[in-house]
Write an enzyme that holds these catalytic residues in place. Sequence first.
Site, PDB file in Angstrom:
ATOM      1  N   GLY A  13     -17.786  15.147  24.677  1.00  0.00           N
ATOM      2  CA  GLY A  13     -17.353  14.553  25.943  1.00  0.00           C
ATOM      3  C   GLY A  13     -15.887  14.181  25.954  1.00  0.00           C
ATOM      4  N   SER A  15     -13.392  15.964  27.831  1.00  0.00           N
ATOM      5  CA  SER A  15     -12.608  16.572  28.904  1.00  0.00           C
ATOM      6  C   SER A  15     -11.798  15.512  29.652  1.00  0.00           C
ATOM      7  CB  SER A  15     -13.526  17.318  29.873  1.00  0.00           C
ATOM      8  OG  SER A  15     -14.603  16.490  30.248  1.00  0.00           O
ATOM      9  N   ASN A  91     -19.303  10.709  21.454  1.00  0.00           N
ATOM     10  CA  ASN A  91     -18.652   9.950  22.535  1.00  0.00           C
ATOM     11  C   ASN A  91     -19.265  10.211  23.910  1.00  0.00           C
ATOM     12  OD1 ASN A  91     -16.189   8.583  23.913  1.00  0.00           O
ATOM     13  ND2 ASN A  91     -16.210  10.670  24.755  1.00  0.00           N
ATOM     14  N   TYR A 156     -28.559   1.894  30.384  1.00  0.00           N
ATOM     15  CA  TYR A 156     -27.306   2.075  29.618  1.00  0.00           C
ATOM     16  C   TYR A 156     -27.280   1.140  28.407  1.00  0.00           C
ATOM     17  CZ  TYR A 156     -22.209   2.442  28.891  1.00  0.00           C
ATOM     18  OH  TYR A 156     -20.953   2.639  28.356  1.00  0.00           O
ATOM     19  N   LYS A 160     -27.167   2.128  24.445  1.00  0.00           N
ATOM     20  CA  LYS A 160     -26.034   1.727  23.592  1.00  0.00           C
ATOM     21  C   LYS A 160     -26.496   0.816  22.456  1.00  0.00           C
ATOM     22  CE  LYS A 160     -22.859   4.066  25.719  1.00  0.00           C
ATOM     23  NZ  LYS A 160     -22.214   5.206  25.053  1.00  0.00           N
TER      24      LYS A 160
HETATM   25  P1  NAP Z   1     -15.907   9.480  31.348  1.00  0.00           P
HETATM   26  O1  NAP Z   1     -14.476   9.314  31.708  1.00  0.00           O
HETATM   27  O2  NAP Z   1     -16.929   9.464  32.423  1.00  0.00           O
HETATM   28  O3  NAP Z   1     -16.073  10.829  30.478  1.00  0.00           O
HETATM   29  C1  NAP Z   1     -17.348  11.188  30.020  1.00  0.00           C
HETATM   30  C2  NAP Z   1     -17.222  12.449  29.191  1.00  0.00           C
HETATM   31  O4  NAP Z   1     -18.533  12.799  28.708  1.00  0.00           O
HETATM   32  C3  NAP Z   1     -16.717  13.636  29.987  1.00  0.00           C
HETATM   33  O5  NAP Z   1     -15.883  14.414  29.170  1.00  0.00           O
HETATM   34  C4  NAP Z   1     -18.009  14.406  30.316  1.00  0.00           C
HETATM   35  O6  NAP Z   1     -17.820  15.809  30.483  1.00  0.00           O
HETATM   36  C5  NAP Z   1     -18.788  14.159  29.048  1.00  0.00           C
HETATM   37  N1  NAP Z   1     -20.229  14.372  29.213  1.00  0.00           N
HETATM   38  C6  NAP Z   1     -21.081  13.803  30.102  1.00  0.00           C
HETATM   39  N2  NAP Z   1     -22.320  14.264  29.896  1.00  0.00           N
HETATM   40  C7  NAP Z   1     -22.266  15.135  28.874  1.00  0.00           C
HETATM   41  C8  NAP Z   1     -23.206  15.942  28.183  1.00  0.00           C
HETATM   42  N3  NAP Z   1     -24.499  15.932  28.522  1.00  0.00           N
HETATM   43  N4  NAP Z   1     -22.783  16.729  27.174  1.00  0.00           N
HETATM   44  C9  NAP Z   1     -21.485  16.759  26.805  1.00  0.00           C
HETATM   45  N5  NAP Z   1     -20.542  16.017  27.410  1.00  0.00           N
HETATM   46  C10 NAP Z   1     -20.929  15.219  28.429  1.00  0.00           C
HETATM   47  O7  NAP Z   1     -16.367   8.334  30.307  1.00  0.00           O
HETATM   48  P2  NAP Z   1     -15.493   7.336  29.385  1.00  0.00           P
HETATM   49  O8  NAP Z   1     -15.221   6.117  30.174  1.00  0.00           O
HETATM   50  O9  NAP Z   1     -14.382   8.067  28.752  1.00  0.00           O
HETATM   51  O10 NAP Z   1     -16.592   6.934  28.288  1.00  0.00           O
HETATM   52  C11 NAP Z   1     -16.720   7.639  27.063  1.00  0.00           C
HETATM   53  C12 NAP Z   1     -17.753   6.932  26.195  1.00  0.00           C
HETATM   54  O11 NAP Z   1     -17.369   5.563  26.005  1.00  0.00           O
HETATM   55  C13 NAP Z   1     -19.145   6.885  26.822  1.00  0.00           C
HETATM   56  O12 NAP Z   1     -20.116   7.001  25.811  1.00  0.00           O
HETATM   57  C14 NAP Z   1     -19.188   5.497  27.424  1.00  0.00           C
HETATM   58  O13 NAP Z   1     -20.506   5.028  27.561  1.00  0.00           O
HETATM   59  C15 NAP Z   1     -18.406   4.715  26.403  1.00  0.00           C
HETATM   60  N6  NAP Z   1     -17.852   3.463  26.943  1.00  0.00           N
HETATM   61  C16 NAP Z   1     -16.941   3.473  27.962  1.00  0.00           C
HETATM   62  C17 NAP Z   1     -16.436   2.263  28.440  1.00  0.00           C
HETATM   63  C18 NAP Z   1     -15.428   2.203  29.541  1.00  0.00           C
HETATM   64  O14 NAP Z   1     -15.083   1.079  29.956  1.00  0.00           O
HETATM   65  N7  NAP Z   1     -14.896   3.304  30.021  1.00  0.00           N
HETATM   66  C19 NAP Z   1     -16.879   1.066  27.871  1.00  0.00           C
HETATM   67  C20 NAP Z   1     -17.793   1.097  26.836  1.00  0.00           C
HETATM   68  C21 NAP Z   1     -18.273   2.294  26.377  1.00  0.00           C
HETATM   69  P3  NAP Z   1     -17.585  16.461  31.973  1.00  0.00           P
HETATM   70  O15 NAP Z   1     -16.196  16.023  32.367  1.00  0.00           O
HETATM   71  O16 NAP Z   1     -17.679  17.916  31.751  1.00  0.00           O
HETATM   72  O17 NAP Z   1     -18.648  15.868  32.830  1.00  0.00           O
END
Ligand code: NAP
Length: 248
Positions: A13, A15, A91, A156, A160
């Site tokens: 993940g 991108s 991730n 969620y 987690k």
């Molecule tokens: P994001 O911007 O929504 O990006 C999610 C990424 O995961 C994208 O690259 C997406 O690919 C990919 N993805 C989704 N479903 C997938 C699948 N089935 N197989 C492979 N790739 C997949 O999310 P983010 O905010 O960067 O979060 C990344 C991680 O950190 C997640 O696990 C999230 O729960 C965790 N997190 C985030 C936050 C926050 O505040 N942002 C806080 C705590 C934890 P596509 O673009 O192709 O859909």
Amino acid sequence: MKLLEGKVAIITGASRGIGKGIAESFVAHGAKVAFTYLSSEEKARALEAELSANGGEAKGFRSDASKFDEAQKLVEEVVAHFGTVDILINNAGITRDTLLMRMSEEQWDEVMEINLKSCFNLTKGVLRTMLKARSGSIINMSSVVGVKGNAGQANYAASKAGILGFTKSVAAELGSRNIRCNAIAPGFIETEMTGALDEKVVQEWREAIPLKRGGSPEDVANLAIFLASDMSAYITGQTINVDGGMLM
Ligand code: NAP
């Protein structure tokens, strides 16, 4: 000093958001990066080009982390391309937020499969290679919500929190083979996942954080570099928050 020189990393993940930030930082630290995505084909190609400029080695793979067979095939392709896997970053993640009263079985299952089952799928995939090498670092992306729980995020938070149990079990099982497994629990990191939120609400969240700002993908990537590198050779089974002091 480049901390990941010559190491091969799989980042799921990547991108956009945190995964992209980690991929960029890893290449800057000398790692060869295989990253995955699900639907963002154009963004993935652009990232591959960006990472490969200036001598970096990176390749994007379309691979659904929630599908066991796709994960095994991905690891085979990465090993064929880069020769090995030293680091795995689980991730990829999604949210399907709603109150439990309204949560459908589909919303529960989708989150569990993409956030939690993906960790099992990919970890199983890299196991043989890491066991043979008697070395490896696995990093699972949890969340402060997995530690604390959150109204409107039962699916969620459960996924987690499940990651934390998985992380400690993998660390206990594979420590004797010099394979380490740790979890990162980000707080509020400003990415596309959070970009859809109301700006007034976001500002209130920033105010409530001791460091008075949301985190950046780079803040999370800095910890990922440390946990992936030999600098953390004696650290396993841990959960480290990257949250500006949100959870103390
Ligand atoms: P994001 O911007 O929504 O990006 C999610 C990424 O995961 C994208 O690259 C997406 O690919 C990919 N993805 C989704 N479903 C997938 C699948 N089935 N197989 C492979 N790739 C997949 O999310 P983010 O905010 O960067 O979060 C990344 C991680 O950190 C997640 O696990 C999230 O729960 C965790 N997190 C985030 C936050 C926050 O505040 N942002 C806080 C705590 C934890 P596509 O673009 O192709 O859909």
